[in-house]
Motif scaffolding. Structure first.
Motif: not given
Length: 395
Positions: A35-37, A42-43, A85-87, A89-90
Motif C-alpha cells: 500500500f501507499t504511505d 500514515r496508512t 487502513l487509513q485514507s 492509503g491505496t
C-alpha cells in the motif's frame, strides 16, 4: 478503510494474498498487499517502532501485543500498527515493496513510502449506523480553532459510540460527535463544516476497537431524532420576538424587547423583557449571538452575553459592541408545525419562561424572559413564571 477486495476476502473467509512477496508466515498473520504511505498521512496510524533488525515476525508480534489487527513493515526498518487502513492509503503493485527487511534479507519490508500490510483475521471496526434513538449523520471536518460541537464530555470508562451518545443525551444535546478515537463532543448544531468521506472516520475507539470513533480532525456525527435540533445559527434579516404561552392554547402573543436596566459612561446593560417602552426592538441572529438594535436609532446596537440557567438573557451596549455570545439558534415550532420558527438556547426551545421581577420597583412588576427558571433566585419567584416559546417574527 479496508479495500473492496480485502472486504470480499473477509466475507469468503479467505486471505487476500498479494503478489509473490518473499516472507515467512508469521503465526496467523497473512499478507494483504503493498500500500501507499506517507510520513504526513500514515496508512497505519496506531502504534509504531523502528529497528535496524526489523523482520515481519517482530512487527506482527509487536502489533499483536498491542491488540491491533493490522501490521505493516516499511523501508526495511519500520513497523506500524492499526485496526483499519487509513485514507488515502491505496493498494498498489507488489513490485513497489521491494526493500529487504533489516533483520531478514529473505523477506521484503516495504520500501520508501510503500508499506507491506499484514492482517491477523480479526474483522475490522465498523461505523455504527444507529444507537438507540441516535442515527449516524456522516463524517465531518473539524478543527481545534473552529469546533463544530462546543462541549467536550469526559466519560468514565472511555469513549465509545454508546457512551458518547448517552452523555450527550444526558446533557440535553441533540448532536454527538466522536473524534480521534477518544474524544466525545456534544451540541445542537447546525454543523457548518463540509461533509467528508466515511473513509476519513477510520480511527477505532480506544475503549472498544470494534467501533470507529471518528478520525484526526474528523468528527463522526450522530443525531438524536427525538431531540430538538437547531435549524440555523444565523438569520440575516431583522426580526422581533414574541413570547407565546404554552398554556392555555391560543393565548395571545406577548411582544418582547431589550430594556436598558443600567447605564454607566459609554456602556448600557439590558435584559429581555415584556416591557413596552424600550429602545432595542429589532434583532439579528449572527453565528449564535443575538444582536438587537433600535429601529428609531439604528446606530445603536447591543450584543448578547452568556446566559446561565435560571437567569434572564443579558445584553451590553458599548461604543464598540463586543462580538455576540451564543449559543442561540432558530428551531422548529413545536406548537405550530411549519409555523414561525422559535428561539433556542443551548439547543433547547422549551425552557423559556416569563417571570415577574420582584427585585425592581421602577417599573413595578416588570416581566422578564428567563431561561430555565429555578427556585431561590432573588429576582423572581419560580411559582410566578409562565412557560413560553419565543417566536421569531420576521419584519
Amino acid at each position: 478503510m479496508i479495500s473492496a477486495t480485502f472486504c470480499a476476502a473477509i466475507a469468503l473467509g479467505l486471505p487476500f494474498v498479494g503478489a509473490s512477496i518473499v516472507r515467512k508466515d508469521a503465526s496467523a498473520w497473512t499478507l494483504q498487499g503493498c500500500f501507499t504511505d506517507s510520513s504526513t498521512s500514515r496508512t497505519l496510524a496506531g502504534a509504531s517502532f523502528a529497528s535496524a533488525n526489523m523482520t515481519v515476525e517482530s512487527c506482527t508480534s509487536f502489533c499483536d501485543a498491542g491488540g491491533f489487527s493490522l501490521a505493516g513493515v516499511e523501508f526495511g526498518s519500520e513497523c506500524f500498527c492499526d485496526h483499519a487502513l487509513q485514507s488515502p492509503g491505496t493498494l498498489t503493485s507488489a513490485n513497489n515493496c521491494n526493500k529487504a527487511c533489516g533483520g531478514a534479507s529473505t523477506e521484503f519490508c516495504g520500501a520508501g513510502n510503500f508499506i507491506d500490510v499484514y492482517w491477523n483475521g480479526t474483522p475490522p471496526p465498523t461505523i455504527l449506523l444507529k444507537v438507540g434513538t441516535w442515527t449516524y449523520s456522516g463524517c465531518f471536518s473539524d478543527s481545534v480553532s473552529t469546533r463544530q460541537l462546543p462541549n467536550r464530555q469526559t466519560i468514565s470508562g472511555g469513549v465509545t459510540v454508546e457512551s458518547c451518545t448517552s452523555a450527550c443525551k444526558a446533557s440535553g444535546s441533540a448532536i454527538a460527535g466522536l473524534e480521534f478515537g477518544q474524544e466525545c463532543w456534544c451540541g445542537s448544531g447546525p454543523l457548518t463544516s463540509s461533509l467528508s468521506n466515511d473513509n476519513n472516520c477510520a480511527t477505532a475507539c480506544v475503549a472498544n476497537t470494534t467501533e470507529f470513533c471518528g478520525g484526526a480532525s474528523r468528527l463522526q456525527v450522530y443525531q438524536d431524532l427525538t431531540a430538538q435540533v437547531c435549524l440555523s445559527s444565523t438569520l440575516t434579516t431583522g426580526f422581533n420576538l414574541n413570547a407565546i404561552p404554552v398554556t392555555p392554547p391560543n393565548a395571545p402573543a406577548i411582544p418582547l424587547h431589550v430594556h436598558i436596566i443600567q447605564t454607566v459612561p459609554l456602556v448600557s446593560w439590558s435584559v429581555l423583557t415584556a416591557l413596552s417602552d424600550t429602545l432595542f426592538t429589532s434583532t439579528l441572529l449572527n453565528n449564535g449571538g443575538l444582536l438587537p438594535m433600535s429601529t428609531s436609532q439604528p446606530q445603536f446596537r447591543t450584543a448578547s452575553l452568556t446566559t446561565k440557567p435560571g437567569d434572564s438573557p443579558i445584553f451590553v451596549t458599548t461604543q464598540f459592541p463586543p462580538t455576540a455570545v451564543g449559543p442561540y439558534c432558530a428551531m422548529a415550532n413545536p406548537l405550530v408545525p411549519n409555523g414561525p420558527q422559535v428561539l433556542g438556547l443551548n439547543g433547547r426551545n422549551d425552557l423559556w419562561a416569563l417571570c415577574t421581577n420582584i427585585s425592581t420597583s421602577n417599573p413595578s412588576n416588570r416581566i422578564d424572559a428567563v431561561y430555565s427558571p429555578g427556585a431561590g433566585n432573588p429576582h423572581y419567584n419560580v411559582s410566578s413564571c409562565q412557560s413560553v416559546l419565543l417566536e421569531i417574527v420576521n419584519l
